[in-house]
Design a protein around this motif. Structure first.
Motif, PDB file in Angstrom:
ATOM      1  N   ARG A 152      54.177  11.972 -75.409  1.00  0.00           N
ATOM      2  CA  ARG A 152      54.152  10.276 -75.173  1.00  0.00           C
ATOM      3  C   ARG A 152      54.971   9.587 -76.026  1.00  0.00           C
ATOM      4  O   ARG A 152      55.068   9.878 -77.268  1.00  0.00           O
ATOM      5  N   PHE A 153      55.938   8.720 -75.507  1.00  0.00           N
ATOM      6  CA  PHE A 153      56.830   8.075 -76.207  1.00  0.00           C
ATOM      7  C   PHE A 153      56.554   6.465 -76.224  1.00  0.00           C
ATOM      8  O   PHE A 153      57.185   5.646 -76.796  1.00  0.00           O
ATOM      9  N   ARG A 154      55.561   6.079 -75.373  1.00  0.00           N
ATOM     10  CA  ARG A 154      55.348   4.754 -75.185  1.00  0.00           C
ATOM     11  C   ARG A 154      53.644   4.523 -75.063  1.00  0.00           C
ATOM     12  O   ARG A 154      53.134   5.184 -74.212  1.00  0.00           O
ATOM     13  N   SER A 155      52.959   3.726 -75.858  1.00  0.00           N
ATOM     14  CA  SER A 155      51.430   3.456 -75.526  1.00  0.00           C
ATOM     15  C   SER A 155      51.459   1.906 -75.503  1.00  0.00           C
ATOM     16  O   SER A 155      51.624   1.295 -76.398  1.00  0.00           O
ATOM     17  N   GLY A 156      51.220   1.426 -74.339  1.00  0.00           N
ATOM     18  CA  GLY A 156      51.402   0.005 -74.097  1.00  0.00           C
ATOM     19  C   GLY A 156      49.973  -0.467 -74.540  1.00  0.00           C
ATOM     20  O   GLY A 156      48.725   0.134 -74.192  1.00  0.00           O
ATOM     21  N   ALA A 157      49.873  -1.656 -74.657  1.00  0.00           N
ATOM     22  CA  ALA A 157      48.781  -2.553 -75.012  1.00  0.00           C
ATOM     23  C   ALA A 157      47.606  -2.614 -73.927  1.00  0.00           C
ATOM     24  O   ALA A 157      46.631  -2.594 -74.273  1.00  0.00           O
ATOM     25  N   ASP A 158      48.220  -2.473 -72.613  1.00  0.00           N
ATOM     26  CA  ASP A 158      47.402  -2.619 -71.654  1.00  0.00           C
ATOM     27  C   ASP A 158      46.793  -1.162 -71.093  1.00  0.00           C
ATOM     28  O   ASP A 158      46.301  -1.098 -69.983  1.00  0.00           O
ATOM     29  N   GLY A 159      47.117  -0.036 -71.855  1.00  0.00           N
ATOM     30  CA  GLY A 159      46.730   1.046 -71.681  1.00  0.00           C
ATOM     31  C   GLY A 159      47.640   2.037 -70.893  1.00  0.00           C
ATOM     32  O   GLY A 159      47.355   3.157 -70.348  1.00  0.00           O
ATOM     33  N   GLU A 160      48.855   1.430 -70.548  1.00  0.00           N
ATOM     34  CA  GLU A 160      49.873   2.086 -69.706  1.00  0.00           C
ATOM     35  C   GLU A 160      50.541   3.089 -70.769  1.00  0.00           C
ATOM     36  O   GLU A 160      51.581   2.461 -71.223  1.00  0.00           O
ATOM     37  N   ASP A 161      50.243   4.121 -70.586  1.00  0.00           N
ATOM     38  CA  ASP A 161      50.930   5.130 -71.488  1.00  0.00           C
ATOM     39  C   ASP A 161      52.155   5.710 -70.718  1.00  0.00           C
ATOM     40  O   ASP A 161      52.198   5.619 -69.431  1.00  0.00           O
ATOM     41  N   ALA A 162      53.479   6.037 -71.280  1.00  0.00           N
ATOM     42  CA  ALA A 162      54.537   6.990 -70.676  1.00  0.00           C
ATOM     43  C   ALA A 162      54.745   8.011 -71.471  1.00  0.00           C
ATOM     44  O   ALA A 162      54.873   8.182 -72.831  1.00  0.00           O
ATOM     45  N   TRP A 163      55.169   9.287 -70.589  1.00  0.00           N
ATOM     46  CA  TRP A 163      55.124  10.576 -71.390  1.00  0.00           C
ATOM     47  C   TRP A 163      56.549  11.063 -70.932  1.00  0.00           C
ATOM     48  O   TRP A 163      57.220  10.344 -69.748  1.00  0.00           O
ATOM     49  N   LEU A 164      57.174  12.038 -71.709  1.00  0.00           N
ATOM     50  CA  LEU A 164      58.160  12.954 -71.134  1.00  0.00           C
ATOM     51  C   LEU A 164      57.756  14.122 -70.894  1.00  0.00           C
ATOM     52  O   LEU A 164      57.129  14.857 -71.479  1.00  0.00           O
ATOM     53  N   LEU A 165      58.233  14.740 -69.914  1.00  0.00           N
ATOM     54  CA  LEU A 165      57.902  16.344 -69.682  1.00  0.00           C
ATOM     55  C   LEU A 165      59.414  17.141 -69.705  1.00  0.00           C
ATOM     56  O   LEU A 165      60.111  16.610 -68.928  1.00  0.00           O
ATOM     57  N   VAL A 166      59.338  17.956 -70.504  1.00  0.00           N
ATOM     58  CA  VAL A 166      60.570  18.484 -70.793  1.00  0.00           C
ATOM     59  C   VAL A 166      60.395  20.100 -71.064  1.00  0.00           C
ATOM     60  O   VAL A 166      59.483  20.602 -71.496  1.00  0.00           O
TER      61      VAL A 166
END
Length: 203
Positions: A152-166
């Motif tokens: 996980r590289f971003r955890s948004g205040a609105d609950g929208e997370d973003a991850w990287l698959l490597v």
């Protein structure tokens, strides 16, 4: 949290009188290695759905470009709602107007080994490692093999997370790259997206 609670969002988005997707009401994890599945989903936007069995559900991420066997490729992975274990076998057409409307094929599936450890090399519970935002695992699929990581590289205040698959480690010379989704074939039935859609239209 029990599977019934974890699937509340999944069920709330779907009308099971219209879609053939499984409701998951009887989902229970069996013994053996945990499962994974990668589905190609020709919805409003073409993407790959990457799912890992964690307990009684499939933790799920939408991967627009699909998983890659090249460690240089860092694939965006956006979390979606947990899915029932039976979703591993789902292939077909979700009706237009339904959530996720479009055609789905099972591009790859198999088992995986959790590999997450703490700084002292001690194993960490896989669900806990995901909650912390970094999990490593080894895939044993028909097409995907080897060690991968979700971070996980971003955890948004609105609950929208973003991850990287490597992909971790060296690229496999005999590995499968990300396919052209419209030419890719199901590991389950050998059909393409177009063939699945055509077969559904004949019913």
């Amino acid at each position: 949290m029990v599977a019934a609670d974890r699937l509340r969002t999944y069920r709330g988005k779907r009308d099971f009188e219209r879609t053939r997707e499984p409701s998951g009401r009887a989902a229970r994890a069996e013994g053996g290695a945990p499962r994974f599945v990668v589905q190609i989903h020709d919805a409003r936007r073409m993407h790959f759905d990457f799912r890992l069995q964690v307990g009684d559900v499939l933790r799920s991420w939408s991967v627009p470009k699909g998983p890659s066997g090249d460690p240089a490729d860092k694939r965006l992975a956006v979390p979606t709602e947990d899915h029932p274990l039976e979703y591993e076998d789902f292939e077909g057409v979700i009706p237009k107007g339904e959530y996720g409307g479009g055609t789905v094929i099972v591009w790859d599936r198999g088992t995986y080994e959790p590999l997450s450890h703490d700084r002292r090399g001690r194993p960490v519970d896989f669900a806990e490692s995901l909650e912390r935002g970094h999990a490593t695992f080894r895939l044993h699929g028909s097409k995907l093999h080897g060690e991968y990581a979700l971070t996980r590289f971003r955890s948004g205040a609105d609950g929208e997370d973003a991850w990287l698959l490597v992909r971790k480690g060296p690229a496999r010379a005999d590995g499968h790259g990300t396919p052209d989704p419209r030419r890719a074939r199901s590991v389950r039935t050998g059909r393409t997206l177009a063939q699945v859609a055509a077969d559904a239209g004949r019913r």
